[in-house]
Design a protein around this motif. Structure first.
Motif, PDB file in Angstrom:
ATOM      1  N   MET A   1       0.851  -1.170   0.000  1.00 29.57           N
ATOM      2  CA  MET A   1       0.000   0.000   0.000  1.00 29.57           C
ATOM      3  C   MET A   1       0.898   1.234   0.000  1.00 29.57           C
ATOM      4  O   MET A   1       1.841   1.320   0.773  1.00 29.57           O
ATOM      5  N   THR A   2       0.591   2.198  -0.830  1.00 29.78           N
ATOM      6  CA  THR A   2       1.399   3.410  -0.928  1.00 29.78           C
ATOM      7  C   THR A   2       1.044   4.386   0.198  1.00 29.78           C
ATOM      8  O   THR A   2       0.014   4.246   0.862  1.00 29.78           O
ATOM      9  N   THR A   3       1.883   5.394   0.362  1.00 24.55           N
ATOM     10  CA  THR A   3       1.614   6.433   1.352  1.00 24.55           C
ATOM     11  C   THR A   3       0.275   7.095   1.065  1.00 24.55           C
ATOM     12  O   THR A   3      -0.534   7.298   1.969  1.00 24.55           O
ATOM     13  N   GLY A   4       0.040   7.420  -0.180  1.00 22.13           N
ATOM     14  CA  GLY A   4      -1.224   8.057  -0.562  1.00 22.13           C
ATOM     15  C   GLY A   4      -2.428   7.194  -0.242  1.00 22.13           C
ATOM     16  O   GLY A   4      -3.456   7.686   0.239  1.00 22.13           O
ATOM     17  N   GLU A   5      -2.313   5.899  -0.502  1.00 20.79           N
ATOM     18  CA  GLU A   5      -3.420   4.975  -0.201  1.00 20.79           C
ATOM     19  C   GLU A   5      -3.664   4.897   1.306  1.00 20.79           C
ATOM     20  O   GLU A   5      -4.810   4.827   1.755  1.00 20.79           O
ATOM     21  N   ARG A   6      -2.583   4.935   2.078  1.00 21.84           N
ATOM     22  CA  ARG A   6      -2.730   4.898   3.537  1.00 21.84           C
ATOM     23  C   ARG A   6      -3.403   6.179   4.035  1.00 21.84           C
ATOM     24  O   ARG A   6      -4.264   6.138   4.921  1.00 21.84           O
ATOM     25  N   ILE A   7      -2.995   7.316   3.495  1.00 21.20           N
ATOM     26  CA  ILE A   7      -3.615   8.592   3.882  1.00 21.20           C
ATOM     27  C   ILE A   7      -5.102   8.559   3.556  1.00 21.20           C
ATOM     28  O   ILE A   7      -5.943   8.903   4.394  1.00 21.20           O
ATOM     29  N   ARG A   8      -5.438   8.122   2.330  1.00 24.01           N
ATOM     30  CA  ARG A   8      -6.842   8.072   1.919  1.00 24.01           C
ATOM     31  C   ARG A   8      -7.648   7.134   2.823  1.00 24.01           C
ATOM     32  O   ARG A   8      -8.730   7.479   3.301  1.00 24.01           O
ATOM     33  N   GLN A   9      -7.102   5.949   3.082  1.00 24.52           N
ATOM     34  CA  GLN A   9      -7.811   4.969   3.907  1.00 24.52           C
ATOM     35  C   GLN A   9      -8.087   5.522   5.306  1.00 24.52           C
ATOM     36  O   GLN A   9      -9.205   5.423   5.812  1.00 24.52           O
ATOM     37  N   LEU A  10      -7.077   6.112   5.924  1.00 19.73           N
ATOM     38  CA  LEU A  10      -7.251   6.641   7.277  1.00 19.73           C
ATOM     39  C   LEU A  10      -8.183   7.857   7.283  1.00 19.73           C
ATOM     40  O   LEU A  10      -8.984   8.023   8.209  1.00 19.73           O
ATOM     41  N   ARG A  11      -8.103   8.681   6.251  1.00 19.22           N
ATOM     42  CA  ARG A  11      -8.999   9.844   6.160  1.00 19.22           C
ATOM     43  C   ARG A  11     -10.445   9.373   6.118  1.00 19.22           C
ATOM     44  O   ARG A  11     -11.316   9.891   6.823  1.00 19.22           O
ATOM     45  N   ILE A  12     -10.705   8.354   5.315  1.00 17.75           N
ATOM     46  CA  ILE A  12     -12.059   7.814   5.189  1.00 17.75           C
ATOM     47  C   ILE A  12     -12.497   7.165   6.499  1.00 17.75           C
ATOM     48  O   ILE A  12     -13.630   7.355   6.949  1.00 17.75           O
ATOM     49  N   GLU A  13     -11.601   6.417   7.142  1.00 17.49           N
ATOM     50  CA  GLU A  13     -11.920   5.806   8.435  1.00 17.49           C
ATOM     51  C   GLU A  13     -12.268   6.856   9.483  1.00 17.49           C
ATOM     52  O   GLU A  13     -13.102   6.622  10.350  1.00 17.49           O
ATOM     53  N   HIS A  14     -11.639   8.023   9.389  1.00 17.68           N
ATOM     54  CA  HIS A  14     -11.908   9.108  10.328  1.00 17.68           C
ATOM     55  C   HIS A  14     -13.068   9.992   9.847  1.00 17.68           C
ATOM     56  O   HIS A  14     -13.325  11.036  10.428  1.00 17.68           O
ATOM     57  N   GLN A  15     -13.716   9.565   8.780  1.00 16.30           N
ATOM     58  CA  GLN A  15     -14.891  10.252   8.221  1.00 16.30           C
ATOM     59  C   GLN A  15     -14.632  11.732   7.952  1.00 16.30           C
ATOM     60  O   GLN A  15     -15.411  12.601   8.317  1.00 16.30           O
ATOM     61  N   MET A  16     -13.497  11.987   7.293  1.00 20.90           N
ATOM     62  CA  MET A  16     -13.125  13.350   6.928  1.00 20.90           C
ATOM     63  C   MET A  16     -13.094  13.494   5.419  1.00 20.90           C
ATOM     64  O   MET A  16     -12.742  12.542   4.718  1.00 20.90           O
ATOM     65  N   THR A  17     -13.426  14.664   4.942  1.00 19.39           N
ATOM     66  CA  THR A  17     -13.251  14.971   3.528  1.00 19.39           C
ATOM     67  C   THR A  17     -11.807  15.424   3.323  1.00 19.39           C
ATOM     68  O   THR A  17     -11.091  15.714   4.297  1.00 19.39           O
ATOM     69  N   GLN A  18     -11.397  15.515   2.068  1.00 20.02           N
ATOM     70  CA  GLN A  18     -10.056  16.025   1.779  1.00 20.02           C
ATOM     71  C   GLN A  18      -9.933  17.459   2.295  1.00 20.02           C
ATOM     72  O   GLN A  18      -8.894  17.847   2.825  1.00 20.02           O
ATOM     73  N   GLU A  19     -10.994  18.217   2.170  1.00 24.19           N
ATOM     74  CA  GLU A  19     -10.984  19.606   2.626  1.00 24.19           C
ATOM     75  C   GLU A  19     -10.825  19.682   4.147  1.00 24.19           C
ATOM     76  O   GLU A  19     -10.043  20.489   4.661  1.00 24.19           O
TER      77      GLU A  19
END
Length: 124
Positions: A1-19
């Motif tokens: 898993m890439t760094t970007g994929e990890r960031i995206r996965q954790l962001r989604i798990e924390h129910q946050m938007t990119q903004e």
């Protein structure tokens, strides 16, 4: 898993938007998009550290130097394991009610641990 994929996965798990993530880290939404999609290869250390704090993990996990998240390495007490096993048997509605009930118990203060001693409030 890439760094970007990890960031995206954790962001989604924390129910946050990119903004929302960008605002908490101090960067624009476009920067989060670039991080998640591998368009920025070398993240600044300060950004990586802020991302780790906001996403409740470690910089080494985000960089792929650890196989699992920090939370996965924690040892659960027998009570926590029992609670999680029971929680996992509930449907979504039951899980929501269980969380609400636990939050109510904490809010009453009667069952809350004393911060300094770790003792139950009624034992202190």
């Amino acid at each position: 898993m890439t760094t970007g994929e990890r960031i995206r996965q954790l962001r989604i798990e924390h129910q946050m938007t990119q903004e929302e993530l960008g605002a908490r880290v101090g960067v624009q939404k476009a920067a989060i998009y670039k991080y998640e999609n591998g368009l920025v290869v070398n993240l600044k250390r300060s950004i990586l550290e802020k991302l780790a704090i906001v996403l409740d993990t470690t910089p080494t996990y985000l960089m792929g130097m650890e196989d699992s998240e920090q939370q996965a390495n924690m040892q659960l007490t027998p009570q926590q394991s029992t609670l999680l096993a029971a929680f996992d048997q509930l449907n979504e509605e039951g899980q929501v009610k269980a969380v609400e009930y636990v939050e109510d118990l904490v809010l009453t203060g009667r069952y809350k641990k004393c911060p300094a001693s770790g003792l139950d409030a009624k034992e202190a």
